[in-house]
Design an enzyme around this catalytic site. Structure first.
Site, PDB file in Angstrom:
ATOM      1  N   PHE A  62     -13.954 -36.838  -7.467  1.00 53.96           N
ATOM      2  CA  PHE A  62     -13.407 -35.516  -7.209  1.00 53.96           C
ATOM      3  C   PHE A  62     -13.105 -34.815  -8.526  1.00 53.96           C
ATOM      4  CE2 PHE A  62     -11.716 -32.860  -3.822  1.00 53.96           C
ATOM      5  CZ  PHE A  62     -12.389 -33.376  -2.737  1.00 53.96           C
ATOM      6  N   ASP A  80       6.681 -17.675   4.557  1.00 56.34           N
ATOM      7  CA  ASP A  80       7.951 -17.563   5.301  1.00 56.34           C
ATOM      8  C   ASP A  80       9.070 -18.424   4.704  1.00 56.34           C
ATOM      9  OD1 ASP A  80       6.295 -16.146   7.004  1.00 56.34           O
ATOM     10  OD2 ASP A  80       6.031 -17.830   8.378  1.00 56.34           O
ATOM     11  N   GLN A  87      -3.810 -21.401  -7.242  1.00 49.82           N
ATOM     12  CA  GLN A  87      -5.126 -21.991  -7.449  1.00 49.82           C
ATOM     13  C   GLN A  87      -6.209 -21.249  -6.661  1.00 49.82           C
ATOM     14  OE1 GLN A  87      -6.455 -26.078  -5.838  1.00 49.82           O
ATOM     15  NE2 GLN A  87      -6.236 -26.334  -8.040  1.00 49.82           N
ATOM     16  N   HIS A  95      -9.832 -21.753  -5.374  1.00 49.74           N
ATOM     17  CA  HIS A  95     -10.770 -22.848  -5.139  1.00 49.74           C
ATOM     18  C   HIS A  95     -12.185 -22.334  -5.376  1.00 49.74           C
ATOM     19  CE1 HIS A  95     -12.978 -26.025  -3.088  1.00 49.74           C
ATOM     20  NE2 HIS A  95     -11.865 -26.709  -2.936  1.00 49.74           N
ATOM     21  N   LEU A 129     -13.053 -22.732   3.532  1.00 50.18           N
ATOM     22  CA  LEU A 129     -13.321 -23.732   2.515  1.00 50.18           C
ATOM     23  C   LEU A 129     -14.569 -24.572   2.751  1.00 50.18           C
ATOM     24  CD1 LEU A 129     -11.833 -24.700   0.025  1.00 50.18           C
ATOM     25  CD2 LEU A 129     -10.732 -26.430   1.446  1.00 50.18           C
ATOM     26  N   GLU A 154     -14.483 -29.511  -1.993  1.00 54.77           N
ATOM     27  CA  GLU A 154     -14.925 -29.981  -3.286  1.00 54.77           C
ATOM     28  C   GLU A 154     -15.734 -31.273  -3.146  1.00 54.77           C
ATOM     29  OE1 GLU A 154     -11.770 -29.622  -6.048  1.00 54.77           O
ATOM     30  OE2 GLU A 154     -12.523 -31.223  -7.321  1.00 54.77           O
ATOM     31  N   ARG A 211     -10.492 -27.364 -10.746  1.00 61.64           N
ATOM     32  CA  ARG A 211     -10.824 -26.162  -9.989  1.00 61.64           C
ATOM     33  C   ARG A 211     -10.611 -24.871 -10.776  1.00 61.64           C
ATOM     34  NH1 ARG A 211      -8.036 -28.210  -4.345  1.00 61.64           N
ATOM     35  NH2 ARG A 211      -9.737 -29.598  -3.781  1.00 61.64           N
ATOM     36  N   HIS A 214      -6.290 -20.551  -2.772  1.00 64.93           N
ATOM     37  CA  HIS A 214      -6.285 -21.799  -2.038  1.00 64.93           C
ATOM     38  C   HIS A 214      -4.925 -22.480  -1.990  1.00 64.93           C
ATOM     39  CE1 HIS A 214      -7.848 -25.447  -0.358  1.00 64.93           C
ATOM     40  NE2 HIS A 214      -7.535 -26.184  -1.406  1.00 64.93           N
ATOM     41  N   ARG A 244      -3.470 -27.767  -9.747  1.00 60.35           N
ATOM     42  CA  ARG A 244      -3.489 -29.007  -8.987  1.00 60.35           C
ATOM     43  C   ARG A 244      -4.908 -29.564  -8.917  1.00 60.35           C
ATOM     44  NH1 ARG A 244      -5.032 -30.230  -4.047  1.00 60.35           N
ATOM     45  NH2 ARG A 244      -5.089 -28.139  -3.148  1.00 60.35           N
TER      46      ARG A 244
END
Lengths: 556, 296, 335
Positions: free
Chosen positions: A99, A195, A214, A216, A226, A229, A260, A326, A368
């Protein structure tokens, strides 16, 4: 759900959700959950920690990261023991794949629906423990009750009946997700409307690092939904209009599997410089060389999404993609035990905990890594649950001013019903999403951000001049969408304000006018809180905890 | 036109009139049906409950027999058609599985190749443009004024991925045939629903309720007669109609015909020859209408 | 321009549902859910429906389009618009709350009934339990279920019998029946073989047709049936029907319709008849009408009726030609 399970080991717990637990957006996470199980290659928590910190551009609090990656293997084995379905390697162990930003194949997965598998495994455990876990489906949380410096519960309403109630609790845990819906192109569910984060902000809690959003790299063109990845993890390539694998220019060693933020910026640069496909705002994700068998085994859902949503079968054709908002690295500040803290000194807000995307621990820093969010949800779900349990075991329910708390929400309803303006909430929402995307998106600069803030402020004024058509109590989705829009307009302002203030480029935040990282001035967390007038935003800072890995140049 | 005819079990048992009328119809249309006397039961989706590969092996054997005869294979039962097709799809989409099944068949002298012959329901060969033209040219007693409701049977429609029969939600093949015969098709929601037969032994009330709802729907839509391509649907809708009537208080009984019977009536064949009198439900209304057409 | 004919219902205002038509021209490449949103946001804010992820994974937005359940976010608007019109209605087999929103409570109650969680061995290994790729593949499809209710909506049995667990719950059950890590396989299939369970499925295939994922409940139900028969859970009409049917093919290559109903209700083999007698004596002692009596009396009228019309299958049951080859196949597959 992980938090609730932890609490339910000793105490009764209520889960309140505006959808249904199995419909939460964690289910949309596709590619995997990270842990250094070392099932396919040697791996260690230290390497996982290093990758996470480097991926986060060294804004991570390393003491928390260490706890987090050390827990990873255990929590995944726990999920497996609960019954979570994982894809397997040929030895029958949990399969792991590569990844972005991870130096080892450490993404445990369930085909390309890992979040779904975990979500449902946890949901099954809720049903199993129904005696001590009560689920309130389709209830909306309006505000956090903080009196005398202590959290006492929440004000909620039943979407089905419109009834407003005060839910008193010894401890409250927010797992309310992110706020991608403020952007035009986003992978987030309609439910991702800030919220919880805004309720905390309104209750006087600062929000941390919200400028880090982020994008993506593989959102479906125009829709933003999406394509995992994992598609690149399995060998998918990115091509511009000239058919070039442009990642060679941006991250020659990791190519498409760079973190990313880097891939998304590379894509946006290609598009901005006119090398989008047919000159449009998308580039190609090419999986055609993987072959049908591998795609059906590892990426079946992605194939189906392409067929259903854009009529492209990735076995034979390239998928059109663009960066999509994302994940929010920022959120409600907590310590590494899920306890919410309200200042740079780590002062806790008694009785209030947070975990998941709405929280900022911060394990992700400025960006992240893929597969680290499911891990965060599980690890800090457990930790916040444990902390809340330990707190609530000894605590007493606090007296609170129920009438006063309820009235605030009833007044909000009434005010929205009374508005008799001519502004369209739909236009306001669209304009907000448009300006956040173009002026506060992948690339930012001072002028754009100032424009963005002033536009958002004018939208906030126009928002007060809208008009509702549905004044009924029964399943009034229009009312809730209007309330959510109010939250998002505030959130947009907070994101842009933080972004304007951070005069450097780090992780997911890139300033064209300050393209370098500036550790001298900005190796610190931002804390944005409501000014005393209730309107303005004031900014403070908090130190970053660095233990093992000193900030170094970030190259891939 | 020459086909291998897969009769299925029920046309040899409880609905022998289906077999009789099929052969009469074929003869009148100049279709040559060669009965596959050594083919085994399709399994009706029941044998596969015990053993999926057993059902597929039996069906691969039947398909192989048609291949050996080099004839396209015709079924006269929606269930047979659906179940055989499902096996065919499974075998054709998985070489490894096909090999495994062929290994089982080997000693009996059969091997299934796939793609050599076509498997079709009788309705399929009539509902083509050529088939409809042929029907029109051979009709001697147009069924004018007769309102006919099709009842398709689940297995030919769903799962559509494994049926290739018609549009699963809006099939038109049977209605096209009715029109070619001069009748007026009745379109109603339940024509693609379940007749309830598969659970008549397990949940009788639910089974009759399903059949009853379909019949009520057909009746309310003005049907004089319901026509089905599946003898199991026929059993459910016809043989059990008295029980259904008791349960649903239909207040009107409706005759159920097998598709070849309706075709044969239009081709001028006498209803006695088609053994329509063997059906449980026979109503004066329908008899009168047929009499007016000179068909009774 | 297309007409969206939407079933409206708001009991706060009007007791009866009605259809309302909206005109909207969906841009190419947009989904049915996008159209619903545009209509809500620009034409009528009171229109209510559920939605969340818009990527076919949360299961919120299932509705009926042109009479059949679909996920609104998964379908291109242009694909569901037929002759410039699409009819949108709430899911079936569930009570409407408002417009396209229905009450899912009974749906979840049925999920709860199938013990919807893993029951593994008590002792936990230090690491993960091993599961081979082949074992994983048995639960791969059922674990894709998103609980959208599309199958439940269009299930033919649920239309007439509330007691049926329904396709979603049974697919969920297969998720555990087929899980190599579960130790309660037999108990599960016993429970699932009771009335309202697997044998009440009528094989209509609607759930496969409507399922937006590979979960396809009917196939999963069949898989549970196979396990139930393997595990020896035979003491019910459904299982006996399958056994009798297969036995008949084994002997003659063809179904014996005279024997099937009698064997299905219990007269199947020595052991079956012993069971039947025992069970029915028990019922008699408990003061209940033995089911076999009801079953036999259920068969008599239809049997007589068919006999009278000459519709009874031949008393002498003929085999297909070359029945030995059929028998050989059974033997080869150890059936």
């Amino acid at each position: 759900m992980r938090a609730a399970l932890e609490v339910s080991k000793e105490l009764d717990v209520a889960i309140l959700t505006k959808v249904y637990p199995s419909r939460s957006h964690s289910g949309a996470a596709q590619g995997g959950i990270a842990a250094s199980l070392a099932n396919s290659e040697d791996d260690s928590w230290e390497e996982h920690m290093f990758d996470t910190c480097k991926g986060g551009d060294y804004l991570n609090d390393q003491d928390a990261v260490e706890e987090y990656v050390k827990s990873a293997s255990r929590v995944i084995y726990e999920l497996e023991h609960m019954g979570c379905v994982f894809s397997r390697d040929k030895d029958g162990k949990i399969a792991q794949r590569a990844f972005g930003g991870h130096s080892k194949p450490r993404a445990c997965y369930s085909a390309d629906r890992t979040g779904h598998a975990i979500l449902h495994a946890l949901h099954e455990q809720l049903l199993k423990n129904a005696k001590s876990i009560k689920i309130y489906n389709e209830w909306y949380m309006h505000s956090l009750i903080v009196e005398e410096g202590r959290c006492k519960g929440v004000v909620v309403s039943d979407i089905r009946t419109g009834e407003v109630e005060v839910m008193q609790a010894k401890a409250v845990i927010f797992c309310t997700g992110g706020y991608g819906r403020v952007f035009k192109i986003t992978s987030n569910a309609f439910a991702g409307t800030a919220d919880g984060v805004i309720a905390a902000y309104r209750a006087g809690i600062p929000l941390q690092d919200t400028e880090f959003v982020q994008f993506h790299p593989s959102g479906l063109w125009r829709q933003g939904i999406l394509f995992s990845e994992a598609a690149r993890g399995e060998g998918g390539t990115l091509l511009n209009s000239k058919g070039e694998r442009f990642m060679e220019q941006y991250a020659p060693s990791r190519m498409e599997l760079a973190p990313r933020d880097i891939v998304a910026r590379a894509e946006q640069s290609e598009i901005d410089e006119g090398r989008g496909i047919d000159g449009k705002d998308y580039i190609h994700l090419d999986l055609t060389h993987l072959g049908e068998a591998r795609i059906m085994e590892r990426l079946p859902q992605i194939r189906q999404l392409g067929i259903d949503f854009i009529g492209v079968d990735c076995v034979n054709e390239k998928l059109p993609i663009q960066p999509t908002a994302h994940y929010s690295m920022g959120g409600i500040p907590t310590d590494m035990f899920g306890q919410v803290v309200i200042d740079d000194k780590g002062t806790p807000l008694t009785g209030f905990f947070a975990a998941g995307e709405c929280a900022c621990v911060s394990v992700h820093g400025a960006n992240r890594l893929g597969t680290n969010s499911l891990l965060e949800a599980v690890v800090f779900g457990e930790r916040s649950g444990r902390s809340a349990l330990e707190f609530a075991r000894e605590a007493e329910l606090q007296p609170l001013n129920e009438k006063h708390q309820k009235t605030k929400t009833l007044n909000l309803f009434e005010e929205i019903y009374q508005r008799d303006g001519t502004e369209s909430y739909n236009d306001i929402r669209n304009e907000m999403k448009e300006v956040m995307m173009s002026q506060c998106g992948v690339f930012r600069d001072e002028k754009r951000l100032k424009d963005c803030i002033s536009k958002i402020k004018s939208l906030q004024t126009r928002y007060k001049k809208g008009k509702i058509t549905d004044k009924g109590n029964l399943f009034n989705t229009e009312l809730y969408e209007i309330i959510e829009l109010g939250n998002m307009l505030k959130m947009g302002e907070i994101i842009a304000t933080g972004a304007l203030n951070r005069k450097e480029s780090r992780g997911g935040h890139f300033r064209k006018d300050f393209p370098e990282r500036d550790d001298t001035n900005f190796l610190k967390h931002s804390l944005l809180s409501e000014a005393d007038d209730g309107e303005g935003i004031q900014i403070n800072y908090k130190d970053v905890t660095i233990t093992r890995y000193k900030p170094a140049k970030r190259e891939y | 036109m020459k086909f291998a005819l897969f009769t299925g079990c029920v046309s040899k048992g409880a609905t022998r009139e289906l077999m009789v009328s099929t052969m009469k119809t074929a003869e009148a249309l100049g279709i040559d049906f060669v009965e596959m006397k050594s083919a085994a039961c399709c399994g009706a989706g029941v044998v596969s409950e015990q053993s999926p590969i057993l059902a597929d092996a039996l069906n691969a054997r039947s398909l192989a027999i048609a291949e050996e005869q080099n004839l396209d294979m015709v079924t006269i039962c929606s269930t047979c058609q659906g179940i055989l097709k499902k096996s065919e799809c499974k075998l054709d989409s998985d070489e490894e599985y096909k090999e495994k099944v062929n290994y089982v068949l080997k000693e009996g002298g059969h091997q299934y190749t796939g793609g050599k012959i076509k498997l079709k329901h009788f309705a399929n060969i009539l509902a083509t443009p050529e088939g409809l033209e042929m029907l029109k040219s051979k009709v001697v007693r147009p069924l004018e004024g007769l309102k006919v409701a099709a009842f398709y049977g689940c297995y030919v429609l769903r799962p559509s991925e494994q049926s290739e029969y018609d549009d699963p939600d809006n099939p038109t093949g049977m209605e096209d045939i009715f029109e070619a015969l001069g009748a007026t098709p009745v379109y109603y929601e339940s024509r693609v629903k379940c007749c309830g037969f598969p659970i008549v032994m397990m949940n009788k009330k639910a089974s009759h309720d399903m059949a009853g709802n379909a019949l009520a729907d057909a009746i309310q839509s003005g049907a004089d007669v319901v026509v089905t391509g599946c003898p199991l649907c026929h059993l459910s809708l016809d043989s059990y109609q008295p029980e259904i009537d008791k349960l649903k208080q239909l207040g009107y009984s409706v005759p159920i015909l097998h598709l070849p019977q309706l075709v044969a009536l239009a081709l001028g064949i006498d209803s006695k020859e088609l053994e329509i009198h063997k059906h449980i439900v026979s109503t004066p209304n329908f008899e009168n209408k047929l009499a007016k057409l000179g068909a009774a | 321009m297309a007409t969206f004919k939407i079933k409206r219902y708001n009991p706060e205002i009007q007791r009866e549902p009605y259809y309302e038509e909206f005109q909207y021209d969906p841009p190419e490449g947009t989904t049915l859910l996008d159209s619903l949103n545009e209509i809500k946001w620009t034409q009528d804010g009171t229109l209510s429906y559920r939605m969340s992820c818009r990527s076919a994974i949360c299961g919120s937005c299932a509705v009926k389009a042109n009479g059949h359940a679909i996920l609104a976010c998964q379908r291109q608007a242009e694909h569901v618009i037929k002759n410039d019109t699409v009819v949108l209605e709430p899911l079936g087999n569930m009570k409407p709350i408002k417009d396209l929103v229905v009450d899912f409570d009974p749906f979840w109650e049925k999920i709860n009934k199938v013990t919807p969680y893993l029951k593994p061995e008590e002792t936990k290994p230090e690491k993960e339990r091993h599961q081979s790729q082949a074992q994983f593949s048995i639960i791969d499809d059922s674990s894709t279920c998103i609980m959208c209710g599309a199958c439940y909506s269009d299930c033919n049995v649920l239309e007439v019998d509330d007691n049926f667990l329904g396709p979603a719950a049974l697919a969920k059950a297969q998720r555990f029946v087929g899980d190599s890590r579960d130790k309660d396989r037999k108990a599960r299939v016993e429970q699932l073989s009771e009335p309202g369970g697997i044998w009440d499925c009528t094989h209509c295939g609607e759930c496969v047709e409507r399922c937006p994922k590979p979960a396809e409940p009917f196939h999963r139900i069949k898989e549970i049936m196979t396990v139930a028969l393997e595990e020896g859970v035979h003491n019910n009409n459904g299982a006996r029907h399958a056994l009798s049917f297969t036995k008949s093919i084994k002997h003659s290559g063809r179904l014996n319709e005279n024997v099937l109903p009698v064997e299905s209700i219990g007269f199947l083999g020595v052991k079956g008849i012993v069971n039947l007698v025992q069970d029915n004596l028990k019922m008699l002692m408990q003061g209940k009408v033995p089911t076999v009596i009801k079953d036999v009396f259920g068969l008599i009228p239809v049997g007589l009726r068919m006999l009278k019309k000459g519709k009874i299958p031949p008393i002498i049951h003929h085999s297909v030609d070359d029945v030995d080859d059929v028998k050989r196949i059974f033997k080869e597959l150890k059936q």
